[in-house]
Design an enzyme around this catalytic site. Sequence first.
Site, PDB file in Angstrom:
ATOM      1  CE  LYS A  10      75.254  65.321  71.927  1.00  0.00           C
ATOM      2  NZ  LYS A  10      74.786  64.601  70.720  1.00  0.00           N
ATOM      3  CG  ASN A 192      73.289  75.760  80.616  1.00  0.00           C
ATOM      4  OD1 ASN A 192      74.038  74.960  81.181  1.00  0.00           O
ATOM      5  ND2 ASN A 192      73.704  76.945  80.187  1.00  0.00           N
ATOM      6  NE  ARG A 193      69.148  68.032  79.072  1.00  0.00           N
ATOM      7  CZ  ARG A 193      70.391  67.636  78.802  1.00  0.00           C
ATOM      8  NH1 ARG A 193      71.254  68.485  78.234  1.00  0.00           N
ATOM      9  NH2 ARG A 193      70.788  66.418  79.097  1.00  0.00           N
ATOM     10  CG  LEU A 194      68.018  77.363  79.108  1.00  0.00           C
ATOM     11  CD1 LEU A 194      68.665  78.708  79.420  1.00  0.00           C
ATOM     12  CD2 LEU A 194      66.605  77.308  79.692  1.00  0.00           C
ATOM     13  CG  HIS A 195      66.542  71.879  74.458  1.00  0.00           C
ATOM     14  ND1 HIS A 195      67.899  71.631  74.433  1.00  0.00           N
ATOM     15  CD2 HIS A 195      66.013  71.013  75.372  1.00  0.00           C
ATOM     16  CE1 HIS A 195      68.181  70.648  75.284  1.00  0.00           C
ATOM     17  NE2 HIS A 195      67.061  70.264  75.868  1.00  0.00           N
TER      18      HIS A 195
END
Length: 215
Positions: A10, A192-195
Site C-alpha cells: 500500500k 515509498n516507505r519514507l514515513h
Amino acid sequence: MQKDLSDYRKSYEKSALLETTIKENPMEQFQKWFYEVEATDGLDEPNAMTVSTIGLDGFPKNRVVLMKKYTHEGFIFYTNYDSEKGRAIAANPSLCLSFFWPNLERQVIIKGTAEKLAENLSDGYFESRPVGSQLGAVVSNQSEVIGSREVLEKELEALEKKYEGKEIPRPSNWGGFLVRPVSIEFWQGRPNRLHDRIRYTLQEDYDWKIERLAP
C-alpha cells in the site's frame, strides 16, 4: 503450510508530519490527532490501544484494551488488578501503549510508567458503567482458568439476582491505571516507505525533546 504475502503493498499518501506544524507538547499533539481520527469515517473504536507488558514468566505480552481518558498527565485504562496484565504491571510498571489508526495511516507509540488511580476515581468510573459491565467485573476472575462458559453464566445469573435493585460495589481488585509517558512517537505513513517519525522524549526539567527518526 505457507502463504506468500509479499504482494500486500500500500502507498501511504494521506498526510505528512512536519516539525513546522507539530505541537510543542506531545499530549497536545495526541489530542489533535485523536480529534482528527474521531472526525474521519472508517474506524469504530479510535480509543482501542495495545498494552504491552513484561509478564511474570519473562515474556512480553500484548493485548488490546480501551483507553477511557487522557489528560495532560497521561493515559487511563481500567482492568482487574489480579489479572495477568495487572500482576505484570505490579511487578514491572514500565510498559508500552500503541494506537494504530489505519484510516489516517497513523500510529502512536508510548513508553511510560503505570500507577494505580486513586480509589475515588476508580469508584466514579465504575459507577458510570452499565450494570452488565459492573456485574461482569465482579463475576470474572480475569485470566484464571474456568471449567466452562456455563460456569461463568451461572455465576452471573446468581449475581444478577443478588444485586437486583441494589447498588453494585466496585471490587477492590478492579480499577484504573494512569500511564505517565516518558516517550511518545508519532508515525505518519508516507510514500515509498519514507514515513514520518517524530519522537518526544521527556527531559529532567519536564520539557520535551523533539527529534525526527529515520523511517
